[in-house]
Enzyme design. Sequence first.
Site, short mmCIF file in Angstrom:
data_model
loop_
_atom_site.label_atom_id
_atom_site.label_comp_id
_atom_site.label_asym_id
_atom_site.label_seq_id
_atom_site.Cartn_x
_atom_site.Cartn_y
_atom_site.Cartn_z
N ARG A 173 -72.88 168.15 111.96
CA ARG A 173 -72.20 166.88 111.67
C ARG A 173 -72.98 166.16 110.57
O ARG A 173 -74.21 166.25 110.52
CB ARG A 173 -72.10 166.01 112.92
CG ARG A 173 -71.16 166.61 113.99
CD ARG A 173 -70.97 165.64 115.15
NE ARG A 173 -70.18 166.25 116.22
CZ ARG A 173 -68.86 166.20 116.30
NH1 ARG A 173 -68.17 165.56 115.37
NH2 ARG A 173 -68.21 166.77 117.31
N HIS B 2 -60.68 165.97 117.11
CA HIS B 2 -59.69 164.91 116.91
C HIS B 2 -58.55 165.41 116.03
O HIS B 2 -57.37 165.19 116.33
CB HIS B 2 -60.34 163.67 116.28
CG HIS B 2 -61.08 162.81 117.25
ND1 HIS B 2 -62.21 163.25 117.91
CD2 HIS B 2 -60.87 161.53 117.66
CE1 HIS B 2 -62.66 162.28 118.69
NE2 HIS B 2 -61.88 161.23 118.57
N HIS C 132 -67.67 164.08 110.64
CA HIS C 132 -67.17 165.39 110.23
C HIS C 132 -67.25 165.54 108.72
O HIS C 132 -67.11 164.55 107.98
CB HIS C 132 -65.72 165.61 110.65
CG HIS C 132 -65.55 165.90 112.11
ND1 HIS C 132 -66.04 167.05 112.70
CD2 HIS C 132 -64.94 165.19 113.11
CE1 HIS C 132 -65.74 167.02 113.99
NE2 HIS C 132 -65.08 165.92 114.26
#
Length: 358
Positions: free
Chosen positions: A82, A118, A177
Site C-alpha cells: 500500500r 473496495h 491503493h
Amino acid sequence: SIKMDLLHSNGVLIIQHLQRDYRAYQDFLNFMSHVGDPRNIFSIYFPLWFQLNQVVGTKMIWVAVIGDWFNLIFKWILFGHRPYWWVQETMIYPNQSSPCLEQFPITCETGPGSPSGHAMGSSCVWYVMVTAALSYTVRWKDKSAVTLHRLTWSFLWSIFWIIQISVCISRVFIATHFPHQVVLGVFAGILVAEAFEHTPAIQTASLRMYMKTNLFLFLFALGFYLSLKLLDIDLLWSVPKAKKWCANPDWINIDTTPFAGLVRNLGALFGLGLGINSEMFITSCKGKNSCKISFRILCIAASLATLQLYNFVKIPTHTEYLFYILSFCKSAAMPLTVVALVPYCVHSLMRTTEKKLN
C-alpha cells in the site's frame, strides 16, 4: 523488482497530484470511498434489491462473498504493498527524503493492497444491479421501446463507470491503493459478477449447500494460510507494516485484517442460506402478501431501519478470536433479518390488520 518499483513510484506521483490538485473534492472522494465499502452491500444494496427481486438479491450476496474471497486469495498471492507504507520502506529514493503522502482515518487498512477490495466489491455488485435493471427493458419489442432500452443501457452503464472511476480515484487519493491495484480490482469484480450470470443453481441451493460452500471457503483459505506459514511465508506480513507506518494508531482497525473480511463474508452467506430455507421466509415471501407493493415497501423500510441499528452494536476487539466469532454472528444476523425476520413480522402485521378490517 525494478519494474514494480517504477510502477509504484509512478503511482506515488499520481497520488501526490490528486492530493495536491483535488483537495477541494476531499469530502466527496472520502464519501465515494465509503460508497465502495463492501459492507454497504449487506446493509444497503442487498435489503433494497432482495425485497424488489429475490433472485437479484440472492445473486448479490453470492457475488459479494465469492468476489471478496477471491480478493483475499489474490491479495495473499500478489503481496501488493500500500502506498502509505511503501514510500517509507522503499529504497528507490536513496538520496532524497521519501515523498510525503497525506493519510486519512480510512487510509490505514491492514491487508495487502492488490487488488483493491473496495473497487472489486463495488464493480461486481453494481454490475449485478445494472444487468438486473436492463433485464427488464430487454424484453420490450416495439420500436419505441427498443430505442428506450438503448438509452437506458447507455445511461446505466455510464452511471456504472462513473461510480467505479470515482471509487478508484478516492482509494488512490487517500493513499491506500496504487492506481494499478484499483484497475485490477474493477475488472476482477466484473469477471466474478459475469460468472454468476451463468450460475442459476444458487437460486435453489439448500441449507446443506450453503454450509458446504462456507466450509470449503473457510478450509481452503485456512489451509492456504497454514501451508505457506509452514514454508516460512507469513501472509499477515502487511499488518505490522500498517501498524508501523499509520500516522495515527487509532486509525488501525482489526475489521480490515484479512481474516476479519473472510469471517464477515462467511457469516453473511450462512445467514442468507438460513433465511431462505426457513419457515418464516416460506410463509411470508412465498405467501399471497409477497406480491403486494405495500408489503415490499414496508419490508424495505423496516429492513433498512433495522440494519442501521446493527451499526450501534460494537464488537469488542480486545480478544481476537472472540471478535471473529461475534463478527460471524453479527454478519449472519443481517441477511437473516432481511430475508426472514422482517418479512415475517410485516406479513403477520398485515394479516392481523386484514382480520380486523374483516
